[in-house]
Design a protein around this motif. Sequence first.
Motif, PDB file in Angstrom:
ATOM      1  N   SER A 167      30.481  89.778   6.938  1.00 59.87           N
ATOM      2  CA  SER A 167      30.294  90.920   7.826  1.00 59.87           C
ATOM      3  C   SER A 167      29.045  90.708   8.667  1.00 59.87           C
ATOM      4  N   LEU A 168      28.799  91.639   9.595  1.00 55.02           N
ATOM      5  CA  LEU A 168      27.632  91.520  10.463  1.00 55.02           C
ATOM      6  C   LEU A 168      26.336  91.433   9.666  1.00 55.02           C
ATOM      7  N   GLY A 169      26.216  92.306   8.675  1.00 53.78           N
ATOM      8  CA  GLY A 169      24.980  92.351   7.900  1.00 53.78           C
ATOM      9  C   GLY A 169      24.737  91.117   7.058  1.00 53.78           C
ATOM     10  N   GLU A 170      25.771  90.307   6.857  1.00 53.88           N
ATOM     11  CA  GLU A 170      25.631  89.119   6.019  1.00 53.88           C
ATOM     12  C   GLU A 170      25.291  87.855   6.814  1.00 53.88           C
ATOM     13  N   VAL A 171      25.180  87.971   8.132  1.00 51.08           N
ATOM     14  CA  VAL A 171      24.777  86.822   8.935  1.00 51.08           C
ATOM     15  C   VAL A 171      23.331  86.488   8.576  1.00 51.08           C
ATOM     16  N   PRO A 172      23.041  85.254   8.201  1.00 49.27           N
ATOM     17  CA  PRO A 172      21.681  84.900   7.760  1.00 49.27           C
ATOM     18  C   PRO A 172      20.625  85.210   8.817  1.00 49.27           C
ATOM     19  N   GLU A 173      19.486  85.738   8.369  1.00 47.92           N
ATOM     20  CA  GLU A 173      18.408  86.096   9.270  1.00 47.92           C
ATOM     21  C   GLU A 173      17.902  84.884  10.042  1.00 47.92           C
ATOM     22  N   ALA A 174      17.862  83.716   9.393  1.00 44.39           N
ATOM     23  CA  ALA A 174      17.377  82.504  10.064  1.00 44.39           C
ATOM     24  C   ALA A 174      18.257  82.164  11.265  1.00 44.39           C
ATOM     25  N   GLU A 175      19.585  82.350  11.133  1.00 44.63           N
ATOM     26  CA  GLU A 175      20.491  82.065  12.243  1.00 44.63           C
ATOM     27  C   GLU A 175      20.272  83.053  13.386  1.00 44.63           C
ATOM     28  N   VAL A 176      20.071  84.320  13.048  1.00 43.87           N
ATOM     29  CA  VAL A 176      19.839  85.343  14.076  1.00 43.87           C
ATOM     30  C   VAL A 176      18.575  85.026  14.867  1.00 43.87           C
ATOM     31  N   ARG A 177      17.491  84.712  14.155  1.00 44.07           N
ATOM     32  CA  ARG A 177      16.216  84.438  14.822  1.00 44.07           C
ATOM     33  C   ARG A 177      16.296  83.159  15.668  1.00 44.07           C
ATOM     34  N   ALA A 178      16.965  82.133  15.141  1.00 45.32           N
ATOM     35  CA  ALA A 178      17.097  80.883  15.891  1.00 45.32           C
ATOM     36  C   ALA A 178      17.900  81.101  17.168  1.00 45.32           C
ATOM     37  N   TRP A 179      18.972  81.875  17.071  1.00 48.33           N
ATOM     38  CA  TRP A 179      19.789  82.177  18.252  1.00 48.33           C
ATOM     39  C   TRP A 179      18.969  82.945  19.287  1.00 48.33           C
ATOM     40  N   TYR A 180      18.194  83.927  18.836  1.00 48.90           N
ATOM     41  CA  TYR A 180      17.383  84.741  19.750  1.00 48.90           C
ATOM     42  C   TYR A 180      16.367  83.869  20.486  1.00 48.90           C
ATOM     43  N   GLU A 181      15.705  82.981  19.768  1.00 47.21           N
ATOM     44  CA  GLU A 181      14.692  82.130  20.381  1.00 47.21           C
ATOM     45  C   GLU A 181      15.317  81.151  21.369  1.00 47.21           C
ATOM     46  N   ALA A 182      16.543  80.704  21.089  1.00 44.03           N
ATOM     47  CA  ALA A 182      17.202  79.755  21.989  1.00 44.03           C
ATOM     48  C   ALA A 182      17.782  80.436  23.228  1.00 44.03           C
ATOM     49  N   HIS A 183      18.061  81.740  23.143  1.00 44.32           N
ATOM     50  CA  HIS A 183      18.695  82.458  24.259  1.00 44.32           C
ATOM     51  C   HIS A 183      17.852  83.655  24.713  1.00 44.32           C
ATOM     52  N   GLU A 184      16.562  83.584  24.533  1.00 42.24           N
ATOM     53  CA  GLU A 184      15.711  84.731  24.831  1.00 42.24           C
ATOM     54  C   GLU A 184      15.823  85.165  26.289  1.00 42.24           C
ATOM     55  N   ASP A 185      15.978  84.196  27.198  1.00 38.46           N
ATOM     56  CA  ASP A 185      16.057  84.531  28.618  1.00 38.46           C
ATOM     57  C   ASP A 185      17.289  85.370  28.946  1.00 38.46           C
ATOM     58  N   SER A 186      18.347  85.214  28.167  1.00 37.75           N
ATOM     59  CA  SER A 186      19.581  85.958  28.457  1.00 37.75           C
ATOM     60  C   SER A 186      19.474  87.424  28.050  1.00 37.75           C
ATOM     61  N   TYR A 187      18.414  87.783  27.337  1.00 30.59           N
ATOM     62  CA  TYR A 187      18.224  89.179  26.924  1.00 30.59           C
ATOM     63  C   TYR A 187      17.130  89.848  27.746  1.00 30.59           C
ATOM     64  N   GLU A 188      16.905  89.332  28.954  1.00 24.11           N
ATOM     65  CA  GLU A 188      15.917  89.915  29.854  1.00 24.11           C
ATOM     66  C   GLU A 188      16.351  91.321  30.261  1.00 24.11           C
ATOM     67  N   ARG A 189      15.382  92.241  30.244  1.00 21.91           N
ATOM     68  CA  ARG A 189      15.673  93.620  30.619  1.00 21.91           C
ATOM     69  C   ARG A 189      14.746  94.069  31.744  1.00 21.91           C
ATOM     70  N   PRO A 190      15.239  94.927  32.644  1.00 24.27           N
ATOM     71  CA  PRO A 190      14.385  95.391  33.753  1.00 24.27           C
ATOM     72  C   PRO A 190      13.388  96.438  33.274  1.00 24.27           C
ATOM     73  N   ALA A 191      12.393  96.690  34.098  1.00 22.54           N
ATOM     74  CA  ALA A 191      11.456  97.771  33.803  1.00 22.54           C
ATOM     75  C   ALA A 191      12.183  99.112  33.885  1.00 22.54           C
ATOM     76  N   THR A 192      11.892  99.999  32.971  1.00 21.17           N
ATOM     77  CA  THR A 192      12.565 101.301  32.933  1.00 21.17           C
ATOM     78  C   THR A 192      11.559 102.416  32.676  1.00 21.17           C
ATOM     79  N   ARG A 193      11.976 103.623  33.031  1.00 23.54           N
ATOM     80  CA  ARG A 193      11.212 104.822  32.729  1.00 23.54           C
ATOM     81  C   ARG A 193      12.162 105.881  32.188  1.00 23.54           C
ATOM     82  N   GLU A 194      11.625 106.744  31.344  1.00 29.15           N
ATOM     83  CA  GLU A 194      12.352 107.920  30.860  1.00 29.15           C
ATOM     84  C   GLU A 194      11.509 109.128  31.197  1.00 29.15           C
ATOM     85  N   ALA A 195      12.111 110.149  31.805  1.00 25.46           N
ATOM     86  CA  ALA A 195      11.293 111.249  32.334  1.00 25.46           C
ATOM     87  C   ALA A 195      12.015 112.582  32.266  1.00 25.46           C
ATOM     88  N   ILE A 196      11.206 113.646  32.425  1.00 23.78           N
ATOM     89  CA  ILE A 196      11.706 115.022  32.499  1.00 23.78           C
ATOM     90  C   ILE A 196      11.207 115.606  33.815  1.00 23.78           C
TER      91      ILE A 196
END
Length: 429
Positions: A167-196
């Motif tokens: 299941s999702l929760g059983e994916v090894p943490e080492a694999e998740v972190r390695a994937w994130y470090e190898a694809h960090e640029d693909s998770y780029e997010r724009p600047a945002t604001r939240e307001a009232i």
Amino acid sequence: MTERAGAKGRRAGMCRAWAPLACLLVAPLAGCKPVKPDVVAAAREVAAQRAAEARQTASGQGAIGRLGTPGGGLEPETAATVVAQVGESTITLGDMAEYLSHKSKFDRARFAAPEARRELLEDMVRIEVLAREGMRRGLDSEPTVRTAFKKALAEALLEQNDVGGISLGEVPEAEVRAWYEAHEDSYERPATREAILLVLNDEQAAREARAEIAAALARSPDEARALIQATAAERSFDARSRADRGQLGTFDREGRNLEGQQRIAPDIVDQAFAVDEAPALAPLRKLDSGTWSVLLVTAAAEAGPAPLEAVRVQIQGELLAERRQRERQALVDRLRAEAKVDFDAAALKTLSGSEQGGTGRPAAPADGARLRVDNRALRRAVIEGPKPGATTKSLGGDAPRRLTPEEIQRHMQQQRDRKGSSDTGGGAP
């Protein structure tokens, strides 16, 4: 005197003890009404129960929500219960569970209601009677039907192969972190604001409201948030701001929300991005409409890679899908090796027309006759072919007349046939 008082007290006690029963007995005569059942409360309870069942189903809980599991989440005895008889065939609760397991999560939630389950059963009966008639007519031996059946078998086998996966929760943490470090640029997010947002049509009123919110913010961000929401709901000059209690949600520099929809006006966006850290009040601003904007920025995020925690579930899903694809391919490779697959290259060439250079064109006539067609003239005839309402004179007829739609279609088909034949020949000799 004492005895009379005692007797009077005993009678009063008996009256109090028998009063409820007496009230019920003489209610129609004496006007003593029994307590009515609270119909509204009972309806609320039923509605709450149904809502809870729907939530459980949507989240994968409960018997109907577990329909994707072996047996559809039903006990064997329950799954074998017959709910419909169609000739000599039967439809069981297990059949319904299996049928529903291929529906989306939202459809499964909808079928938590008894009336919707009856609708599901009617749909299954419709399929059953149509399938029986199709078999009676011999359609089960049609190539398209056999191909569809084989595709369904193949998909069922692949899905069965996925059951034993993690299941999702059983994916090894080492694999998740390695994937994130190898694809960090693909998770780029724009600047945002939240307001009232609070919109007022008077500058002095806007300055006073901003001062009150600033004082509340100095005491507590929660107090400032509650104050500007209450003020927006009561006094905001903008109808949307008033209806939403001023809440704008999260947006980027283009004024788009998280779904990419354009929601925020440019002047409000500029006002919000004048704030670098949150929570904070943006500078007071006069809008293009002539009104005044009081804006409390409640969250500010600069552009950059999303933190691992924000994309962890997404990465787990990608890794799980990748692993599932590898396992599926390994199964296919093993079965191909066991089946000893062999291709008939000669037959494949005949089918593809590769003896003509791989063009897919039909072979030349067996008698060696060669078709001679003026391809240029043919293409010109196709381009300048008859239009609806053309006359036979343009087609070599003796007397002009209007063409019927059938004649036009027949002529166009003849042109297409001639073009297909000319591809095996050449130009004029």
